[in-house]
Motif scaffolding. Structure first.
Motif, short mmCIF file in Angstrom:
data_model
loop_
_atom_site.label_atom_id
_atom_site.label_comp_id
_atom_site.label_asym_id
_atom_site.label_seq_id
_atom_site.Cartn_x
_atom_site.Cartn_y
_atom_site.Cartn_z
N MET A 1 0.85 -1.18 0.00
CA MET A 1 0.00 0.00 0.00
C MET A 1 0.89 1.24 0.00
SD MET A 1 -2.91 1.30 2.70
CE MET A 1 -1.82 1.50 4.08
N ALA A 2 0.64 2.12 -0.96
CA ALA A 2 1.40 3.37 -1.07
C ALA A 2 0.47 4.55 -0.81
CB ALA A 2 2.02 3.48 -2.46
N LYS A 3 1.06 5.60 -0.30
CA LYS A 3 0.34 6.85 -0.09
C LYS A 3 1.09 7.93 -0.85
CE LYS A 3 -1.36 7.64 4.08
NZ LYS A 3 -1.48 7.80 5.55
N ALA A 4 0.45 8.50 -1.87
CA ALA A 4 1.11 9.50 -2.71
C ALA A 4 0.31 10.79 -2.75
CB ALA A 4 1.29 8.97 -4.12
N ALA A 5 1.03 11.90 -2.63
CA ALA A 5 0.46 13.22 -2.84
C ALA A 5 1.15 13.78 -4.08
CB ALA A 5 0.68 14.12 -1.64
N ILE A 6 0.42 13.84 -5.17
CA ILE A 6 0.95 14.37 -6.41
C ILE A 6 0.54 15.82 -6.50
CG2 ILE A 6 0.84 14.23 -8.93
CD1 ILE A 6 0.69 11.22 -8.61
N VAL A 7 1.53 16.69 -6.63
CA VAL A 7 1.30 18.13 -6.65
C VAL A 7 1.66 18.66 -8.03
CG1 VAL A 7 1.78 20.34 -5.54
CG2 VAL A 7 1.86 18.23 -4.19
N ILE A 8 0.66 19.21 -8.71
CA ILE A 8 0.87 19.82 -10.02
C ILE A 8 1.16 21.30 -9.80
CG2 ILE A 8 -0.10 20.30 -12.31
CD1 ILE A 8 0.10 17.31 -11.81
N LEU A 9 2.40 21.70 -10.04
CA LEU A 9 2.84 23.09 -9.88
C LEU A 9 3.04 23.78 -11.22
CD1 LEU A 9 5.46 22.42 -7.07
CD2 LEU A 9 3.33 23.71 -6.79
N ALA A 10 3.21 22.98 -12.29
CA ALA A 10 3.49 23.54 -13.61
C ALA A 10 2.31 24.35 -14.11
CB ALA A 10 3.80 22.42 -14.60
N GLY A 11 2.61 25.49 -14.69
CA GLY A 11 1.58 26.30 -15.33
C GLY A 11 1.21 25.70 -16.68
N ASN A 12 0.60 26.51 -17.53
CA ASN A 12 0.13 26.00 -18.82
C ASN A 12 0.64 26.84 -19.98
OD1 ASN A 12 -1.42 28.24 -18.36
ND2 ASN A 12 -3.39 27.21 -18.54
N GLU A 13 1.87 27.32 -19.87
CA GLU A 13 2.39 28.23 -20.89
C GLU A 13 3.30 27.59 -21.92
OE1 GLU A 13 4.21 31.46 -18.83
OE2 GLU A 13 2.32 32.15 -17.97
N SER A 14 3.82 26.40 -21.65
CA SER A 14 4.79 25.82 -22.60
C SER A 14 4.48 24.36 -22.88
CB SER A 14 6.21 25.93 -22.03
OG SER A 14 6.39 25.01 -20.96
N HIS A 15 5.11 23.85 -23.93
CA HIS A 15 4.98 22.44 -24.27
C HIS A 15 5.45 21.56 -23.09
CE1 HIS A 15 4.61 19.01 -26.93
NE2 HIS A 15 5.83 18.64 -26.61
N ALA A 16 6.53 22.00 -22.44
CA ALA A 16 7.05 21.26 -21.28
C ALA A 16 6.03 21.22 -20.15
CB ALA A 16 8.35 21.89 -20.79
N ASP A 17 5.28 22.30 -19.95
CA ASP A 17 4.24 22.33 -18.92
C ASP A 17 3.16 21.29 -19.21
OD1 ASP A 17 5.47 24.41 -17.52
OD2 ASP A 17 4.32 25.96 -18.58
N TYR A 18 2.79 21.16 -20.48
CA TYR A 18 1.79 20.16 -20.86
C TYR A 18 2.32 18.75 -20.58
CZ TYR A 18 -1.59 23.37 -22.86
OH TYR A 18 -2.55 24.34 -23.02
N GLY A 19 3.61 18.56 -20.80
CA GLY A 19 4.23 17.27 -20.50
C GLY A 19 4.19 16.96 -19.02
N ARG A 20 4.48 17.98 -18.19
CA ARG A 20 4.43 17.77 -16.75
C ARG A 20 3.02 17.42 -16.29
NH1 ARG A 20 7.83 21.30 -17.71
NH2 ARG A 20 9.32 22.56 -16.69
N LEU A 21 2.03 18.14 -16.84
CA LEU A 21 0.64 17.84 -16.49
C LEU A 21 0.29 16.41 -16.86
CD1 LEU A 21 -2.28 18.70 -15.62
CD2 LEU A 21 -2.65 19.09 -18.06
#
Length: 118
Positions: A1-21
């Motif tokens: 059993m794992a407990k994960a908190a995934i935090v999305i900090l990336a904005g939505n301005e670049s191709h890299a941000d879309y990849g992070r999302l």
């Protein structure tokens, strides 16, 4: 059993941000689909800007977002700071404000969650 908190900090301005999302949502989905795992998905900082797009059924990421939406929450302070407080309110997502208007990362650590940021 794992407990994960995934935090999305990336904005939505670049191709890299879309990849992070996309990677953050995929990771969240893996935890959500694994029996016994616990997931907290938090949109914080510039990541709060994703909510209007993800709520849009025409978004390329809407279906993936829907798979983890029940585990999602949004930073109360940052949704205002990034001008998406109305979209967040309309979405019905839980807003977090436990520590100075922000989610309490310390509480997650204290509850043995692994913090993963994208």
């Amino acid at each position: 059993m794992a407990k994960a908190a995934i935090v999305i900090l990336a904005g939505n301005e670049s191709h890299a941000d879309y990849g992070r999302l996309a990677n953050g949502l995929e990771a969240a989905k893996e935890f959500a689909e694994t029996e016994g795992d616990e997931l907290e998905l938090i949109f914080d900082g510039a990541g709060t800007q994703w909510i209007p797009e993800l709520e849009d059924e025409e978004s390329d990421y809407h279906e993936l977002y829907q798979a983890v939406r029940d585990d999602a929450a949004v930073c109360d302070y940052c949704s205002g700071a990034f001008g998406v407080e109305d979209a967040v309110a309309d979405s019905g997502l839980v807003t977090l404000d436990e520590y100075d208007g922000h989610p309490s990362v310390r509480s997650l650590v204290d509850d043995d969650y692994e913090i993963i940021t994208f």
